[in-house]
Design an enzyme around this catalytic site. Structure first.
Site: not given
Length: 246
Positions: A76, A79, A189, A240
């Site tokens: 929104d 975040c 985000h 890895h």
């Protein structure tokens, strides 16, 4: 309590000899046990006839292995602030507005430090954006790291290739902070990385803060980042990969 049992041998049992003695002994033992509340009133026969109780079933096994997982927060435009608030405020998901206000207040209190060159915008414009719905970034992470005296580690898994973008950065590093929260960033985000205590454990039980020198947690976080990076790119996960090298 002391119980006294008087034993009187009947003529019939006397004629039975040893067998009568054994039967009489059994009844005496039963009488004593009944006086102590240890045998049901039905006597020995009732005990023998009682159905055996089924063994108590063992509780289902619970997978106890701890692991680092990604806890998704709402997309929104807040975040970053929501993820940090969740980490620092006991799982709360409603701290974005108050954290935006705190960042704005800190910036306005030090105009000589937070210049246009530092912010990328004039101070007033940056503050206006932060008080609105602008995404948070490095400046806000640095301010909130100092506010909570906590290292904020961010692992960047964005898919585009950019040699100028660091894959991992720890805000507050070198300040002798004792704890650390870990975030994951996909380019647009932020989410929070937490330790799940067992498979299926609810978010309320998450461990959200770690010792600043806990390299085991960071190794697990990088493995999660590698898996998430693979999902974004469609490639095979390569745990890895050391994101701290970028």
């Amino acid at each position: 309590s002391l119980f006294i049992v008087l034993r009187r041998r009947s003529p019939k049992r006397a004629s039975l000899g040893a067998m009568g003695d054994a039967e009489e002994d059994d009844e005496m033992a039963l009488a004593i046990a009944m006086s102590l509340g240890q045998v049901p009133s039905g006597g020995v026969a009732a005990v023998a006839a009682a159905p055996a109780q089924p063994p108590t079933a063992a509780p289902p096994a619970v997978e106890s292995e701890e692991r680092v997982v990604r806890r998704v927060v709402p997309a929104d435009n807040s975040c970053l602030f929501t993820a940090i608030g969740c980490a620092m405020e006991g799982g709360a998901m409603d701290r974005a507005s108050s954290l935006r206000e705190h960042v704005a207040a800190v910036l306005l209190s030090a105009p000589d430090k937070y210049t246009e060159a530092e912010l990328g915008f004039p101070l007033e414009e940056y503050v206006e954006k932060i008080m609105g719905e602008s995404w948070g970034g490095g400046i806000d992470l640095a301010v909130l790291s100092e506010h909570y005296a906590t290292e904020l580690a961010v692992i960047n898994i964005q898919t585009q290739t950019d040699s100028h973008v660091r894959r991992e950065q720890v805000f507050g590093e070198g300040r002798d902070y004792k704890q650390r929260a870990v975030l994951i960033f996909d380019g647009t985000h932020y989410d929070l990385l937490v330790k799940q205590l067992f498979n299926g454990a609810p978010p309320a039980l998450d461990v959200r803060l770690f010792d600043a020198d806990d390299e085991k947690v960071m190794a697990q976080a990088r493995a999660v980042a590698a898996e998430e990076h693979a999902k974004e790119t469609g490639a095979t996960a390569q745990p890895h990969i050391n994101f701290s090298e970028y």
